[in-house]
Design a protein around this motif. Sequence first.
Motif, PDB file in Angstrom:
ATOM      1  N   VAL A   1      15.114  11.115 -26.556  1.00 37.84           N
ATOM      2  CA  VAL A   1      15.099  12.527 -26.139  1.00 37.84           C
ATOM      3  C   VAL A   1      13.930  13.255 -26.781  1.00 37.84           C
ATOM      4  CG1 VAL A   1      16.381  14.694 -26.183  1.00 37.84           C
ATOM      5  CG2 VAL A   1      17.570  12.553 -25.701  1.00 37.84           C
ATOM      6  N   ALA A   2      13.705  12.979 -28.062  1.00 32.33           N
ATOM      7  CA  ALA A   2      12.570  13.620 -28.741  1.00 32.33           C
ATOM      8  C   ALA A   2      11.245  13.199 -28.113  1.00 32.33           C
ATOM      9  CB  ALA A   2      12.592  13.272 -30.239  1.00 32.33           C
ATOM     10  N   ASP A   3      11.159  11.893 -27.813  1.00 30.66           N
ATOM     11  CA  ASP A   3       9.920  11.427 -27.163  1.00 30.66           C
ATOM     12  C   ASP A   3       9.739  12.063 -25.788  1.00 30.66           C
ATOM     13  OD1 ASP A   3       9.440   9.878 -29.330  1.00 30.66           O
ATOM     14  OD2 ASP A   3      10.229   8.018 -28.443  1.00 30.66           O
ATOM     15  N   ALA A   4      10.838  12.243 -25.051  1.00 31.89           N
ATOM     16  CA  ALA A   4      10.731  12.853 -23.726  1.00 31.89           C
ATOM     17  C   ALA A   4      10.234  14.284 -23.819  1.00 31.89           C
ATOM     18  CB  ALA A   4      12.092  12.802 -23.022  1.00 31.89           C
ATOM     19  N   TRP A   5      10.795  15.025 -24.818  1.00 34.24           N
ATOM     20  CA  TRP A   5      10.316  16.409 -24.974  1.00 34.24           C
ATOM     21  C   TRP A   5       8.854  16.434 -25.404  1.00 34.24           C
ATOM     22  CZ3 TRP A   5      11.926  20.728 -23.191  1.00 34.24           C
ATOM     23  CH2 TRP A   5      13.259  20.909 -22.850  1.00 34.24           C
ATOM     24  N   ALA A   6       8.480  15.489 -26.236  1.00 32.76           N
ATOM     25  CA  ALA A   6       7.062  15.421 -26.631  1.00 32.76           C
ATOM     26  C   ALA A   6       6.178  15.132 -25.425  1.00 32.76           C
ATOM     27  CB  ALA A   6       6.864  14.351 -27.718  1.00 32.76           C
ATOM     28  N   ASP A   7       6.630  14.234 -24.556  1.00 28.84           N
ATOM     29  CA  ASP A   7       5.861  13.949 -23.331  1.00 28.84           C
ATOM     30  C   ASP A   7       5.779  15.176 -22.438  1.00 28.84           C
ATOM     31  OD1 ASP A   7       5.506  11.411 -24.211  1.00 28.84           O
ATOM     32  OD2 ASP A   7       7.152  10.550 -23.014  1.00 28.84           O
ATOM     33  N   TYR A   8       6.894  15.926 -22.362  1.00 25.26           N
ATOM     34  CA  TYR A   8       6.883  17.132 -21.533  1.00 25.26           C
ATOM     35  C   TYR A   8       5.872  18.154 -22.058  1.00 25.26           C
ATOM     36  CZ  TYR A   8       8.415  21.588 -19.626  1.00 25.26           C
ATOM     37  OH  TYR A   8       8.438  22.814 -19.031  1.00 25.26           O
ATOM     38  N   GLU A   9       5.900  18.372 -23.380  1.00 24.11           N
ATOM     39  CA  GLU A   9       4.944  19.328 -23.952  1.00 24.11           C
ATOM     40  C   GLU A   9       3.506  18.857 -23.739  1.00 24.11           C
ATOM     41  OE1 GLU A   9       6.013  19.790 -27.993  1.00 24.11           O
ATOM     42  OE2 GLU A   9       7.839  20.954 -27.591  1.00 24.11           O
TER      43      GLU A   9
ATOM     44  N   GLN B   1       0.823  -1.202   0.000  1.00 21.52           N
ATOM     45  CA  GLN B   1       0.000   0.000   0.000  1.00 21.52           C
ATOM     46  C   GLN B   1       0.860   1.256   0.000  1.00 21.52           C
ATOM     47  OE1 GLN B   1      -2.366  -0.916   3.505  1.00 21.52           O
ATOM     48  NE2 GLN B   1      -4.168  -1.240   2.218  1.00 21.52           N
ATOM     49  N   ILE B   2       1.921   1.264   0.837  1.00 21.39           N
ATOM     50  CA  ILE B   2       2.788   2.436   0.863  1.00 21.39           C
ATOM     51  C   ILE B   2       3.507   2.599  -0.461  1.00 21.39           C
ATOM     52  CG2 ILE B   2       4.778   3.468   2.002  1.00 21.39           C
ATOM     53  CD1 ILE B   2       3.918   2.054   4.555  1.00 21.39           C
ATOM     54  N   SER B   3       4.003   1.492  -1.026  1.00 20.90           N
ATOM     55  CA  SER B   3       4.698   1.549  -2.311  1.00 20.90           C
ATOM     56  C   SER B   3       3.772   2.072  -3.407  1.00 20.90           C
ATOM     57  CB  SER B   3       5.234   0.157  -2.678  1.00 20.90           C
ATOM     58  OG  SER B   3       5.805   0.184  -3.963  1.00 20.90           O
ATOM     59  N   HIS B   4       2.541   1.600  -3.397  1.00 21.05           N
ATOM     60  CA  HIS B   4       1.584   2.064  -4.402  1.00 21.05           C
ATOM     61  C   HIS B   4       1.293   3.556  -4.222  1.00 21.05           C
ATOM     62  CE1 HIS B   4      -1.619   0.759  -7.320  1.00 21.05           C
ATOM     63  NE2 HIS B   4      -1.969   2.023  -7.077  1.00 21.05           N
ATOM     64  N   LEU B   5       1.122   3.993  -2.977  1.00 21.57           N
ATOM     65  CA  LEU B   5       0.840   5.409  -2.712  1.00 21.57           C
ATOM     66  C   LEU B   5       1.992   6.281  -3.195  1.00 21.57           C
ATOM     67  CD1 LEU B   5      -0.764   6.825   0.492  1.00 21.57           C
ATOM     68  CD2 LEU B   5       1.328   7.856  -0.346  1.00 21.57           C
ATOM     69  N   LEU B   6       3.221   5.891  -2.844  1.00 23.08           N
ATOM     70  CA  LEU B   6       4.370   6.679  -3.264  1.00 23.08           C
ATOM     71  C   LEU B   6       4.553   6.633  -4.772  1.00 23.08           C
ATOM     72  CD1 LEU B   6       6.934   5.718  -0.464  1.00 23.08           C
ATOM     73  CD2 LEU B   6       5.477   7.743  -0.597  1.00 23.08           C
ATOM     74  N   ALA B   7       4.260   5.499  -5.392  1.00 24.01           N
ATOM     75  CA  ALA B   7       4.387   5.399  -6.845  1.00 24.01           C
ATOM     76  C   ALA B   7       3.423   6.354  -7.539  1.00 24.01           C
ATOM     77  CB  ALA B   7       4.137   3.955  -7.294  1.00 24.01           C
ATOM     78  N   GLU B   8       2.212   6.481  -7.043  1.00 23.48           N
ATOM     79  CA  GLU B   8       1.256   7.423  -7.636  1.00 23.48           C
ATOM     80  C   GLU B   8       1.767   8.850  -7.538  1.00 23.48           C
ATOM     81  OE1 GLU B   8      -1.479   7.108  -9.322  1.00 23.48           O
ATOM     82  OE2 GLU B   8      -1.536   4.929  -9.281  1.00 23.48           O
ATOM     83  N   LEU B   9       2.298   9.215  -6.360  1.00 18.92           N
ATOM     84  CA  LEU B   9       2.816  10.576  -6.195  1.00 18.92           C
ATOM     85  C   LEU B   9       4.049  10.799  -7.063  1.00 18.92           C
ATOM     86  CD1 LEU B   9       2.422  10.986  -2.322  1.00 18.92           C
ATOM     87  CD2 LEU B   9       0.983  11.973  -4.108  1.00 18.92           C
ATOM     88  N   LEU B  10       4.933   9.812  -7.157  1.00 20.44           N
ATOM     89  CA  LEU B  10       6.116   9.947  -8.017  1.00 20.44           C
ATOM     90  C   LEU B  10       5.726  10.049  -9.482  1.00 20.44           C
ATOM     91  CD1 LEU B  10       8.533   7.416  -6.287  1.00 20.44           C
ATOM     92  CD2 LEU B  10       8.804   9.903  -6.371  1.00 20.44           C
ATOM     93  N   ASP B  11       4.778   9.249  -9.917  1.00 24.19           N
ATOM     94  CA  ASP B  11       4.323   9.311 -11.304  1.00 24.19           C
ATOM     95  C   ASP B  11       3.736  10.681 -11.616  1.00 24.19           C
ATOM     96  OD1 ASP B  11       3.603   7.793 -13.870  1.00 24.19           O
ATOM     97  OD2 ASP B  11       1.652   8.587 -13.225  1.00 24.19           O
ATOM     98  N   ASN B  12       2.975  11.228 -10.683  1.00 26.98           N
ATOM     99  CA  ASN B  12       2.400  12.566 -10.886  1.00 26.98           C
ATOM    100  C   ASN B  12       3.504  13.617 -10.947  1.00 26.98           C
ATOM    101  OD1 ASN B  12      -0.214  14.276 -10.770  1.00 26.98           O
ATOM    102  ND2 ASN B  12       1.097  15.207  -9.220  1.00 26.98           N
ATOM    103  N   ALA B  13       4.540  13.459 -10.112  1.00 31.85           N
ATOM    104  CA  ALA B  13       5.630  14.433 -10.089  1.00 31.85           C
ATOM    105  C   ALA B  13       6.451  14.394 -11.370  1.00 31.85           C
ATOM    106  CB  ALA B  13       6.522  14.184  -8.874  1.00 31.85           C
ATOM    107  N   THR B  14       6.711  13.193 -11.891  1.00 30.30           N
ATOM    108  CA  THR B  14       7.508  13.101 -13.120  1.00 30.30           C
ATOM    109  C   THR B  14       6.733  13.550 -14.344  1.00 30.30           C
ATOM    110  OG1 THR B  14       6.838  10.778 -13.328  1.00 30.30           O
ATOM    111  CG2 THR B  14       8.921  11.239 -12.209  1.00 30.30           C
ATOM    112  N   ARG B  15       5.429  13.338 -14.357  1.00 28.51           N
ATOM    113  CA  ARG B  15       4.639  13.712 -15.543  1.00 28.51           C
ATOM    114  C   ARG B  15       4.444  15.221 -15.643  1.00 28.51           C
ATOM    115  NH1 ARG B  15      -0.284  12.548 -15.879  1.00 28.51           N
ATOM    116  NH2 ARG B  15      -0.694  11.772 -13.768  1.00 28.51           N
ATOM    117  N   PHE B  16       4.367  15.914 -14.510  1.00 28.31           N
ATOM    118  CA  PHE B  16       4.085  17.344 -14.537  1.00 28.31           C
ATOM    119  C   PHE B  16       5.294  18.187 -14.158  1.00 28.31           C
ATOM    120  CE2 PHE B  16      -0.051  15.349 -13.672  1.00 28.31           C
ATOM    121  CZ  PHE B  16      -0.759  15.835 -14.751  1.00 28.31           C
ATOM    122  N   SER B  17       6.468  17.720 -14.520  1.00 26.19           N
ATOM    123  CA  SER B  17       7.688  18.496 -14.310  1.00 26.19           C
ATOM    124  C   SER B  17       8.542  18.389 -15.581  1.00 26.19           C
ATOM    125  CB  SER B  17       8.448  17.977 -13.088  1.00 26.19           C
ATOM    126  OG  SER B  17       8.790  16.617 -13.249  1.00 26.19           O
ATOM    127  N   PRO B  18       9.467  19.321 -15.781  1.00 23.74           N
ATOM    128  CA  PRO B  18      10.305  19.278 -17.005  1.00 23.74           C
ATOM    129  C   PRO B  18      11.037  17.956 -17.135  1.00 23.74           C
ATOM    130  CG  PRO B  18      10.558  21.379 -15.878  1.00 23.74           C
ATOM    131  CD  PRO B  18       9.752  20.495 -14.967  1.00 23.74           C
TER     132      PRO B  18
END
Length: 772
Positions: free
Chosen positions: A749-757, A509-526
């Motif tokens: 790298v191109a895919d990463a920038w596309a994901d960021y945009e 449960q803790i791992s899943h909770l932290l994974a959700e927060l980490l996934d949200n942090a990586t998706r909405f940051s440069p």
Amino acid sequence: MRLRTLLIWLAVVPTVAMGTQVAVTAERLLAQSEKLRSDVAAAEQVGAPLYTLMVDMQAERTATAARWTGTDGSEGELRVRRQATDSAAAEFRRLAVDPSRSFAEVTRQLEKLAEYRQRADTRSGAADSTLAYYSEVIGKVIQVYQQEFSHAEDAELAQASRPVVSMLQATEMVAREDTVLALAGPSGELTFVGYDQFVSALGAQRYLHEALIVPHLTDRDQRFYERVVGSSDWQTKTRIESAVLSGHKDIVSGIRLPADVGGWSSAHANFSVQMTTLNIDLARSVLARGEAKAAELQTEVAWLIGGSAGGLLAVVVVVVFTTRSVLRRLHDLHVRTVTVAEETLPDVVARLRRGQTVDPEALPAVSGDRDEVGRISDAFARAVAVSVDGHRELAAERHGFGLFASGIASRTGNLVSRQLSLTEDLQDTFGHDEALLAELMRADQLTVGMRRQIENLLILAGGEVPDPHTEPMRVADLLREAAAEVEDFRRIERQALDETSVEPSAISQISHLLAELLDNATRFSPPKSKVVIRAELVTDGLSVEIEDRGPRVTPERYEEMNGRLHEAPPYSVLAQNAHRLGLFVVGHLADQLRATVTLRRSVYGGTSAVVILPRQLLVATDERAPREIEPQARVLELLPAPSRATAPVPSLPAVREPEPAPEPVPETVPEPEPVVHTSAGLPSRRTKAPAAAPAAVPVPAAAPALVPALAVRPALPERVPQTHIAEQLREPRAQETVVRPDTATPEEVADAWADYEQGTQTVEEELRRDQP
């Protein structure tokens, strides 16, 4: 307007109306009693002098008639009668001072007395006109009696006073007969006018006695009256009246009276005294009745006021009791309603949501009372029953949907597990192709993300993520396991500042909770920025902080998101915010773990998520457990050292050799096996360490063509599959292949920038959607 006020007004209005009616009635009765007492007082004060004046005026009138005809001795009699009249008139004027009564008319008539006496003395004019003056004054006196003392407003007193006035009128008629006979004088002759006056007076007094006096006398007065009319003097009166009527003689000037009329004067003097006594008794009887009636009216007023006051007091007591009873029942109903609405019903709904049974006795029941408050209570009980039935049906539907979603998640999880096994087989088969291996690793990471989304579905379906761990896990390993669930795990920097471990039952449960927060942090940051996760012990337990460099978020938005995270939001909120599934899952996991998750603005401008895990989930770390080996150092240990004299040679897939038959070895205590990780810091999928790869052999620079065939690649660190997923999603483990970390290519790298945009556009769109 409050019900209490309405009930009070309902009692006040009739009470005021009743009190007003009682007051008006009491005032009227008191006024009538006061009038009776005033009449009695006036009769006692003025009635006797007025009656004396009437009798003296009648005697003076008779004496005047005798003096007019020259009867012997009439002059002295007239002088005596005038003195008596003057004395009675003076007494009457002294007492009759009330201007509200009708005594003034008699007083005005008395002012003419001297004038008519002079006419009588000088014999100017006709005798009839002079005698008519006396009759007029006497008539005014009788009229005063009739107006002042007849009590027309009281039927009983009016009936009692009627014989008194009739007796006065009858006495006046007899006195007129006496005056007419006196006017005949010594000659015994009457004019026709005098005779008509005698006949009229006779007829009137007989009518009054027969019709208006005798029928209305009391028994005592009736006996006294019979004694009067049975006396010899009354019989002489009757005989003379009959003789005058039938024994007179007509002459030229008028009529001649019979000879026996001479006995009239002595008979009249005797029975007139008896009639006066009867008149006084009747008057006193009426006054006594008036006094008694006044007292009776006052008593009636007292009883009326006392009874009305008692009735009003009883009404007030009944109204107060009724109002308190109704308000008490309504208050009890309000308290029961609030208790059911704020305590019982939420508890019942919560139990139904958890799939537990509900005790029917805990709910309000229909009592069947027929009064209004009972009907309201029964209506509320029926409403609660309908609401509970509705929630029970919704809970059953939700439970059924949860089973359906769990089934879908289980089947999809099986497919994901097969996908992971297939990916691992492809990695083992085509591991010599670095580009293909990189794509396979990326596909493997996406599949792991799919598995986490399936677990989200299981959580939202009402289930819990089972934890397969049986031993505590160090915080550093827990952070690594959570980071391994994120697609862009290379950007995550882990910092375990304290040595502690987590209970096995809460690891997944803790791992899943932290994974959700980490996934949200990586998706909405440069894409090139780091996401830092650090863990340290604090007063309330274990603090895990995840910090990113994402876009700015308004304080209002932070407050709204923290409200959802501090308390597991209901599923109705999910319907309105389906695009924020991660926060919804984090809120439910935090609620199950009794942890708190707070989002706030980071000092770098991004978002910082702080997770506080309670101390009940922590255990002491075993000092003998192997320490964490940094990913970079572990990879350097596994990779061969390049030659200093030549350029680096690209490594090729390892050539697997058949394993020799195992030789017997002495039993020794196995040492703790170090945890194997990938270059990105991911834990190995295998449950045990892979076989040791042959050491890399340096190849001389002069023979590059033989290098691909002879170079041996070291075994890559691997992850252990399906170690922290739900029980329903597990399948038998498949053979894992050894893979090596891929390197960043221009396409990546191109895919990463596309994901960021794309992530930036998604955030901007969500912020615009949240704007009011």
